[in-house]
Structure formats: structure tokens, C-alpha cells
Design an enzyme around this catalytic site. Structure first.
Site, PDB file in Angstrom:
ATOM      1  N   GLU A   1       0.794  -1.145   0.026  1.00 19.44           N
ATOM      2  CA  GLU A   1       0.123  -0.048   0.017  1.00 19.44           C
ATOM      3  C   GLU A   1       0.977   1.177  -0.063  1.00 19.44           C
ATOM      4  O   GLU A   1       1.993   1.075   0.456  1.00 19.44           O
ATOM      5  CB  GLU A   1      -0.879   0.133   1.068  1.00 19.44           C
ATOM      6  CG  GLU A   1      -1.842   1.394   1.412  1.00 19.44           C
ATOM      7  CD  GLU A   1      -2.739   1.347   2.471  1.00 19.44           C
ATOM      8  OE1 GLU A   1      -2.859   0.407   3.352  1.00 19.44           O
ATOM      9  OE2 GLU A   1      -3.808   2.034   2.366  1.00 19.44           O
TER      10      GLU A   1
ATOM     11  N   CYS B   1      -6.573   1.132   2.648  1.00 21.81           N
ATOM     12  CA  CYS B   1      -7.522   2.209   2.494  1.00 21.81           C
ATOM     13  C   CYS B   1      -7.274   3.034   1.316  1.00 21.81           C
ATOM     14  O   CYS B   1      -8.217   3.796   0.932  1.00 21.81           O
ATOM     15  CB  CYS B   1      -7.292   3.223   3.703  1.00 21.81           C
ATOM     16  SG  CYS B   1      -7.814   2.455   5.240  1.00 21.81           S
TER      17      CYS B   1
ATOM     18  N   ASN C   1     -12.361  -3.380   1.015  1.00 20.35           N
ATOM     19  CA  ASN C   1     -11.108  -3.342   1.769  1.00 20.35           C
ATOM     20  C   ASN C   1     -11.666  -3.067   3.223  1.00 20.35           C
ATOM     21  O   ASN C   1     -11.940  -2.007   3.641  1.00 20.35           O
ATOM     22  CB  ASN C   1     -10.135  -2.283   1.359  1.00 20.35           C
ATOM     23  CG  ASN C   1      -9.126  -2.435   2.668  1.00 20.35           C
ATOM     24  OD1 ASN C   1      -8.422  -3.203   2.860  1.00 20.35           O
ATOM     25  ND2 ASN C   1      -8.907  -1.054   3.295  1.00 20.35           N
ATOM     26  N   GLU C   2     -11.808  -4.074   3.848  1.00 20.37           N
ATOM     27  CA  GLU C   2     -12.307  -4.144   5.336  1.00 20.37           C
ATOM     28  C   GLU C   2     -13.571  -3.040   5.587  1.00 20.37           C
ATOM     29  O   GLU C   2     -13.512  -2.027   6.584  1.00 20.37           O
ATOM     30  CB  GLU C   2     -11.081  -3.981   6.448  1.00 20.37           C
ATOM     31  CG  GLU C   2     -10.265  -2.353   6.231  1.00 20.37           C
ATOM     32  CD  GLU C   2      -9.448  -2.180   7.373  1.00 20.37           C
ATOM     33  OE1 GLU C   2      -9.473  -1.198   7.978  1.00 20.37           O
ATOM     34  OE2 GLU C   2      -8.725  -3.321   7.500  1.00 20.37           O
TER      35      GLU C   2
HETATM   36  O1  AHR Z   1      -2.132  -1.532   6.845  1.00 17.50           O
HETATM   37  C1  AHR Z   1      -2.642  -0.339   7.152  1.00 17.50           C
HETATM   38  C2  AHR Z   1      -4.302  -0.264   7.097  1.00 17.50           C
HETATM   39  O2  AHR Z   1      -4.640  -0.809   8.052  1.00 17.50           O
HETATM   40  C3  AHR Z   1      -4.409  -0.389   5.917  1.00 17.50           C
HETATM   41  O3  AHR Z   1      -4.838   0.763   5.045  1.00 17.50           O
HETATM   42  C4  AHR Z   1      -6.126  -0.470   6.268  1.00 17.50           C
HETATM   43  O4  AHR Z   1      -6.774  -1.407   5.322  1.00 17.50           O
HETATM   44  C5  AHR Z   1      -5.928  -1.132   7.474  1.00 17.50           C
HETATM   45  O5  AHR Z   1      -6.866  -0.347   8.268  1.00 17.50           O
END
Ligand code: AHR
Length: 868
Positions: free
Chosen positions: A265, A467, A596-597
Site C-alpha cells: 500500500e 485504505c 477493503n475491510e
Molecule cells: O495497513 C494499514 C491500514 O490498516 C490499511 O490501509 C487498512 O486497510 C487497515 O486499516
């Protein structure tokens, strides 16, 4: 009877239930008690819904001090996620309905429902059409019509009412008189002080369940709070332990051969200034105040650029850019040559003597006769490390290039551009790129950093987040199409971690990198909703403002186009673009993550379902990975799993950042998973200790948990530690797997564990049992092992983790396994729990069908055995 009088008002109705199923009630317990629900203003209203109970409405007992049974999930961490004046209502069928105010600004309130006050369903944040905001909402219910009324007030002191049957669709809000707003909340005195909320008469079993839930959580937290710093005390007097491991070679089950991957990321400057090898910061002059939400006035289109010298003016313009996606460019108006535009790079520009660096820029002569630009790499002490002249005389945007070869190493050089003639020049996309990128790719990755990643031998790469994938609000969702094609036409954007992403490292580069390191690409696309922590409400496209339905077709088409871009042949519309970028062969994309979550809401489900069905129909060959929230339990986890199971999504993405104690005490987490349900991708995980170090304690907790993952490799298909990269001095998140600065790469001890798993994986899990001489649970849980076989090499790999402060004498019996020879390879990672710089030590060892190995205190041992 007047219509209002048939509503059941809470004030009038401290309800007394008459029929109680008082399960397992002891003789001394009451049939029913008073239950009080409330929230406090502590911690800026973040502490959620609390309960207290009483026999007599005078003496109250709080269930946990500020213990939350329901938390608000609206908006950003920190400033939002507030639960203000919750109102709890017992509706028909024994369903508890809770509504609350979210903030003082928006015309939204929150709703959630529960059958037992412990497990809560999805939250929703309906938007109202009337009132300046929504304060102190109150629920009433009309039994005859089966309609709920929600009446609220606002900052202007007006009153409004909406009705709903199901808390999903609402009538327009209408203004009502103050007399129609009846708030039955009461104020009571608790041991901690006074509290305002709602009171009900409930069966004792309801309260008992709340107390049990609270105590269970307290107990679990005490387990999860086991840290190595207390081990001396915890294991005082513990003697070395014997562990007998018996491996059944004939009893093997296939496990995933993709278990170990990586999560990339753009967080912590992982991309620009990190893995992406560009050395010029803000090369396109697109940094914007909004990247940091106005917090840093210097963070604008001139960031990292300064003018050195006189007789030249440096201004920004956007009247005639190279491309609409890249609107800003710099203008240098030179009266007398001598001044330079200087870029400071990302914390300076690091260059090496004798290496070749490609300089390029777009330049346009706006006024003057034209001429040249002097380009120089200058060391901090003013020494010129390399220089070249480039053309700057075209009246239209043209690229000029040069190769710079520094005559010395430097860690903090600057790049200077000096117009050599009077006039006005427009310049943009000013780039300095090492030729020595990973695998020599143009626009590629920083070689040393990429190599350390490749060394893990990851089987897949997840990108672009995290995120970053679903973004901070709708406008910030990562759009893959904006990240391909010529650099000057890519659409840079705000990175929600508080900086800027050029998209120079875009989808093409990600896919190329995956191929270069032999890993499957795993792009993650937003499920039509932005990040659950988005700061903007529905109008700005925050969490609950999912992509409008009339734009969903286009959004879905973009996802389908991604498959064509990755896998279509060069004659297809999108495949042609990939081919034009230099990759005629398909990338062979097999996996796509959707979401994503995310906060699991109706808004999410509707959009996820549409995307999933479209992908399934058009591309059944793609394995879609769904999402089940940011934790290993709770509403999002439960609801996410329910959706995935209902839709038969092949795999879901679980996330949890937890303490080493959690990993130690949850080694059976996947042993209990239903094998008929979707498979699991543990897409983000890491052990976190106070202070967020990446040390041997966290690394061993992860190693131990990965043995359990291998044992469950039939249901867990993929895992990726998160986050992967962090640039020193620019870190928003700790711990990370690999730290770096401009010249050094610093893999952590956790990295060593990942790499050891990457190099010692198997595709078969061999059943084995362990017998530990010390029968204490807390001791036994700290010894973990797994045995896998790699059918290609026929090697059997025994992994053993000792998280105890004493030696474990392991004896291993290999049944029904024929050794090829007696030469084993032993790898040991050991040290003190807070050690941060450890490397595994590899040695030869002798193995047989029955061998012993001493596992040092706090160690991870791998024994690799060749078999026939
Ligand atoms: O890994 C860091 C963050 O943790 C990621 O962006 C998110 O998906 C999670 O909350």
C-alpha cells in the site's frame, strides 16, 4: 383515542415483562430488574453505549466502567465515531432499536438493532431533509400501524418527525410542535456520577448475559495482554521443557501453495519517495493544499521546488497544460540567465558515482528566442556532480532528455534547472530516474528495495491498499484507469495518509513488478463505497455515500475493463493499451479483491453484490475476494461473512492487528472454520505491542500463528503481513515489515519470519501431534509447530516456535517418511524478545526418522529434510 396516545412512550412505560425464560437462574437471582442504557460525554462521546442495572431504581450497578456494548462507526477515527444521546427502544418481537446523534453538523442520525443487546446488526446513517442537524432523537412505536416514529430536535430548537417501518426507508421529515417531542429519558445516579438514558424492566437473564459478555471480554483481554516483558514473572522457576512431535507422513492434506504473499500500500511513502524510483519530488507540480487538508500551507504546487538566484521569476500556471489530468506547470521568466529552479528530492536526492540517471522534462518556450536549459546535479557542498544541456526552444510542449552520470556519491543532492537564455519557459513532469531500476525497468522500482521484497519470494502481491484502495470519500477511490498510460496523462491524487500520489507507480508497474518477482497480482478494488473512516458525509461521498446507483454500471464496467486490460489479447480495446505499454502478453490475472475491510451496511451490500454478480457472470475464471471488516469479530465480521456465504463468494479477506497474546491464545482460530464456506485470505495482520515495535516478540508471535495457518492451509489460502514498507521520517503506521531511507533498506525481524515462510513453504500439510512435558496451558501454548511437504522438491519442512524463556528439547519422529539422506538444513532465528536486529542462522544438521533438536528460548527453528 388520539393518535399520539396510542404510542408507547418510554417515559410512561418502564416496561415490565411478565413472561421470563429465566435460564439457569439461581434461586437468589431476581426474575427481573431495571436496565438503564446511556452514554457519557467522556472521550468526546467515543465510548459508546453503556448499561447499568438495579433492583429498585435507587442502587445502580454499572456493567463495566465505560464498557461499550455498541460503538458508533460513523466518520473518522478521533474526531468522529461519536455516540451522542443514544435512545434505546424495545420494539415488537423483542428487538432493541437504538438511534443516536452523530455530530453537531450533519442532518444524519445513526441506527442499529439487536436482539440481545450484545450482538448488534449493521449500522445505518439515514439522512434527513429537515432541521439544521439532528439532536436527541427519540423513538416511538405505533402498534396498530406497525410504524416507528423518530422525533428529533435541532440546533435552532425546532422539532421534526420521520416515520419508518423498518429503519431502512423513511418518510420525509416534517416539522412538529415541541409538545409532540416527548423524550422519556431519565437521569439516574450511578457510582461514577449521574447519567441520562432510558430505563426498562427486563428479565434478569438479559442483564446476566450483558454481565457475562463483559466478563468474558475482560478475561480475554487479560489473556491478550500477555507480553514478554512479564515472562520472567509469568514463567518464574520454569525448567526446560520436552516436546515430543510425532509426524504422520502418510496422513497429508493439500494446502494452499499461495500462503505467503505481500500487501503493498502507498502508506508511509511506500510508493513515491519509496519503491517507485523517481528521485524528483512533486515532479508534476500537482501537490495541493488539499493533500494535507490545508494543514500545511507549504504543501502546494511549488512544494520541494525553490528558485536559487536572481533575475528569474518562478510562478505556477495552469492555462495550457500538457494534459488536463496534470493541470499545473511552472513558468520561469528569465531576464538575465543565472538563476535555477531547484528540486530537493525526497529528503535529498541520493546518487551513486558512475551510475546513469535519466533526466527528462516537458518544456515549452512561451516567450523569447529559445535556447537551452542547464541541468545539474549538485551536492550539498555546492559541488556539481553531473550536468547537461537540454533543448528548450519548442513553442509547444516537447520532451527533452539527458543522461546524468555523477562523479561522486551523494545522499542529499539537489537537481537544478537553469534557463540559459532570457525568456519565458513552461516546464512540467521533471524527472530524474536511475537507469539501474529493479530488472532495469523503465519507470521501474528502486532496485535495492525491490530486491529485498523479491527475496521474500512472495506468491502474490496485493495492491494498491489498504485504505488507499477505497479512498477517503468517493472522489478519492483509487481508479486504476487513472494510473496507466503516459506519465503526463496519469491522474495524481491526494493520498489519504496525508500526502500525494503521482500514480507514477500505477497498475502497469504493479503488474510488471508482480511478474518480475514471480508473484500473482491481486488488485483490490473499492466495493463502490469509500473507506469506513472517510471524513466526508454523504454529500462529500463519505462512508455511507456509496457510488450513486446511476453510476454503478460505469464503475462495474471499469472493473470488467481491468480484467480485459490484464488478460485480453492485444486486439481487445484494453488489452491493446497494455500491449502498447510494452506487455503484449496477458498478465494472467486470477484474483480480484472487492472491498477493503469496509463497514458492512446495506449501502455496501447492494454495491458489492452488483460487482460480484457482474464479475462472476463475465469472468467466472476470476476468483473474487470479498471483505469482512477490520476485525476478527464484531458486526462487520459477522455480516461480511453472512453476505459472502450467501453469495458463495469464493474467498474473503480478513484483517486483524492484534497483540502477541491474541495470536498465542487463538491458534485454533481457523481450526474451527466451516470448510464448506468461503476460503480465507488473511490480507492484513501483524502483532502489535505497546510502542509498536517490530521485534522478536512480535515476529515470533507471527511465526507461531503461521504454523496454525499452515495447519489450516486447506481453508486459509493466502496471507499478507501489513504494511510492507515505511520510509524513515515519513511513517504514518507502525510496525511495518521493511523500513528504509534513501540509501539503506532495513528489513525487520518480522521480515525474516516472512522470508523464512516464503522459502520454506509446502503444498501438503502432514498431520502431527505434540506431547509437552509441562502440562500448563500457558506453557504449552507457547510451543507451536507445523510440518509441510513441498511435493516438487519432496522436502519435508519442520517448523518449530518456542516463545518460552527456557529451552525446549524437541524430539521429532517422522513416521512413514523415507529420508533421502541424513543431511538436514537447520535455520534458527533467536534472541531476546525486544531484539530488533536479528538474522536467522543457517547450519547443516543430521536428521533421521527420529531426531532431536534443541529449541533455544525465544526462537524459531526450521529443519528442512530431503525425502524420497
Ligand atoms: O495497513 C494499514 C491500514 O490498516 C490499511 O490501509 C487498512 O486497510 C487497515 O486499516
Amino acid at each position: 383515542m388520539k393518535r399520539t396516545s396510542i404510542f408507547i412512550f418510554l417515559l410512561a412505560m418502564v416496561q415490565v415483562q411478565t413472561v421470563f425464560a429465566a435460564n439457569n437462574k439461581s434461586n437468589n437471582e431476581p426474575d427481573s430488574v431495571y436496565l438503564f442504557s446511556y452514554a457519557t460525554v467522556k472521550n468526546n462521546n467515543h465510548n459508546g453505549l453503556h448499561f447499568a442495572w438495579s433492583r429498585d431504581r435507587e442502587h445502580w450497578f454499572s456493567i463495566g466502567n465505560e464498557f461499550s456494548f455498541l460503538r458508533s462507526d460513523y466518520g473518522r477515527w478521533g474526531s468522529e465515531k461519536r455516540m451522542i444521546t443514544p435512545f434505546l427502544f424495545l420494539g415488537p418481537g423483542g428487538t432493541w432499536q437504538c438511534v443516536w446523534s452523530l455530530n453537531e453538523r450533519e442532518r444524519l442520525f445513526a441506527h442499529a438493532a439487536s436482539k440481545d443487546l450484545v450482538d448488534w446488526g449493521r449500522q445505518s446513517y439515514p439522512e434527513m431533509n429537515a432541521g439544521s442537524n439532528i439532536l436527541r432523537p427519540v423513538v416511538q412505536y405505533d402498534q396498530q400501524s406497525g410504524i416507528y416514529q423518530i422525533t428529533y430536535t435541532d440546533a435552532a430548537g425546532k422539532y421534526f418527525r420521520v416515520i419508518t417501518k423498518d429503519f431502512k426507508s423513511y418518510s420525509p421529515a416534517t416539522e412538529v410542535s415541541q409538545a409532540q417531542y416527548k423524550n422519556p429519558s431519565q437521569t439516574i445516579t450511578l457510582p461514577e456520577g449521574s447519567a441520562t438514558g432510558q430505563m426498562y424492566r427486563v428479565p434478569w437473564s438479559t442483564v446476566d448475559q450483558l454481565i457475562n459478555n463483559y466478563e468474558r471480554k475482560q478475561y480475554k483481554n487479560s489473556l491478550y495482554n500477555e507480553f514478554a516483558k512479564d515472562d520472567a514473572q509469568r514463567f518464574a522457576g520454569l525448567k526446560p521443557v520436552n516436546a515430543a512431535i510425532s509426524v504422520q507422513g502418510a496422513n497429508a492434506k493439500p494446502i494452499s501453495d499461495l500462503l505467503l504473499g505481500i500487501f503493498f500500500e502507498d502508506i508511509n511513502y511506500a510508493a513515491d519517495g519509496g519503491l517507485y524510483a523517481e528521485l524528483v519530488q512533486n515532479r508534476d507540480f500537482e501537490y495541493a493544499l488539499s493533500d494535507k487538508e490545508g494543514r500545511d500551507q507549504k504543501w502546494n504546487s511549488t512544494y520541494a521546488w525553490t528558485l536559487k538566484g536572481e533575475q528569474t521569476a518562478f510562478t505556477m500556471d495552469s492555462a495550457a497544460p500538457i494534459h488536463a489530468n496534470n493541470p499545473h506547470y511552472a513558468v520561469l521568466q528569465t531576464t538575465t540567465p543565472g538563476a535555477s529552479l531547484v528540486n530537493s528530492g525526497f529528503d535529498g536526492i541520493a546518487v551513486r558515482k558512475g551510475e546513469q540517471y535519466n533526466f527528462s522534462l516537458f518544456v515549452k518556450q512561451l516567450e523569447g528566442k529559445g535556447g537551452k536549459l542547464l541541468v545539474r546535479l549538485v551536492a550539498k557542498n555546492g559541488e556539481v556532480l553531473a550536468q547537461a544541456n537540454v533543448q528548450a526552444s519548442s513553442g509547444t510542449w516537447k520532451t527533452s532528455r539527458a543522461v546524468l552520470v555523477p562523479n561522486a556519491d551523494a545522499t542529499d543532492a539537489t537537481l537544478e534547472l537553469q534557463p540559459l537564455a532570457a525568456g519565458r519557459l513552461a516546464v512540467d513532469v521533471i524527472s530524474l530516474f536511475p537507469q539501474n531500476t529493479f530488472k532495469g525497468r523503465i519507470n521501474g522500482m528502486r532496485a535495492d528495495l525491490a530486491q529485498v521484497i523479491a527475496d521474500i519470494h512472495p506468491r502474490f502481491v496485493r495492491f494498491p491498499g489498504g485504505c488507499v484502495a477505497h479512498g477517503d470519500g468517493l472522489h478519492n477511490i483509487y481508479q486504476w484507469k487513472n494510473t496507466i498510460g503516459p506519465l503526463q496523462a496519469r491522474k495524481p491524487q491526494r493520498n489519504l495518509w496525508g500526502y500525494h500520489q503521482t500514480a507514477g507507480l500505477g497498475y502497469f508497474e504493479y503488474f510488471q513488478f508482480c511478474e518480475d518477482i514471480g508473484a500473482q497480482p491481486l488488485p483490490v478494488i473499492a466495493a463502490g463505497v469509500p473507506c469506513q473512516n472517510s471524513g466526508n458525509g454523504p454529500h462529500g461521498g463519505g462512508q455511507q455515500g456509496g457510488i450513486p446507483m446511476d453510476q454503478m454500471d460505469e464503475y462495474i464496467q471499469d472493473i470488467l475493463d481491468l480484467v480485459e486490460w490484464a488478460n485480453g489479447d492485444a486486439t481487445t480495446k484494453w488489452g491493446k493499451l497494455r500491449a502498447a505499454a510494452g506487455h503484449p502478453k496477458p498478465f494472467n490475472l486470477k484474483y480480484i479483491g472487492i472491498g477493503n475491510e469496509d463497514l458492512i451496511t446495506d449501502v455496501f451490500e447492494e454495491r458489492f453484490t452488483m460487482i460480484y454478480h457482474a464479475l462472476k457472470e463475465k469472468h467466472p475464471e476470476i476468483t473474487v475476494i470479498g471483505t469482512v471488516g477490520p476485525f476478527y469479530e464484531g458486526t462487520d465480521y459477522e455480516e461480511g461473512w453472512e453476505i459472502a456465504s450467501k453469495l458463495k463468494v469464493p474467498m474473503v479477506d480478513e484483517h486483524y492487528y492484534v497483540s502477541p497474546g491474541w495470536f498465542i491464545n487463538n491458534q485454533d482460530f481457523y481450526d474451527r472454520y466451516d470448510r464448506s464456506k468461503p476460503k480465507v485470505y488473511l490480507g492484513e495482520y501483524a502483532a502489535h505491542v505497546p510502542g509498536r515495535a517490530n521485534n522478536l516478540e512480535t515476529a515470533l508471535a507471527e511465526a507461531l500463528y503461521l504454523t496454525a495457518i499452515e495447519r489450516n492451509g486447506d481453508v486459509v489460502s493466502m496471507t499478507s503481513y501489513a504494511p510492507l514498507l515505511a520510509k524513515e521520517g515519513h511513517t504514518q503506521w507502525n510496525p511495518d515489515m521493511i523500513y528504509f531511507n534513501n540509501t539503506e533498506v532495513k528489513p525487520t525481524v518480522g521480515y525474516e519470519v516472512q522470508k523464512l515462510y516464503g522459502h520454506n513453504s509446502g503444498n501438503e500439510y502432514l498431520t502431527a501431534s505434540i506431547n509437552v512435558s509441562n502440562n500448563t496451558e500457558v506453557v504449552k501454548k507457547r510451543i507451536a509447530f507445523s510440518v509441510v511437504r513441498d511435493s516438487k522438491s519432496k522436502d519435508v519442512i519442520v517448523k518449530m516456535v518456542n516463545l518460552l524463556p527456557v529451552t525446549v528439547n524437541a524430539s521429532v519422529v517422522l513416521k512413514d517418511i523415507t529420508l533421502a539422506n541424513t543431511k538436514g538444513v537447520k535455520t534458527v532465528l533467536q534472541g531476546k524478545p525486544d531484539d530488533k536486529n536479528l538474522k536467522p542462522v543457517i547450519s547443516d544438521c543430521t536428521v533421521s526418522e527420529n531426531f532431536s533438536s534443541e529449541l533455544p528460548p525465544y526462537s524459531f527453528t526450521i529443519i528442512r529434510i530431503q525425502t524420497k
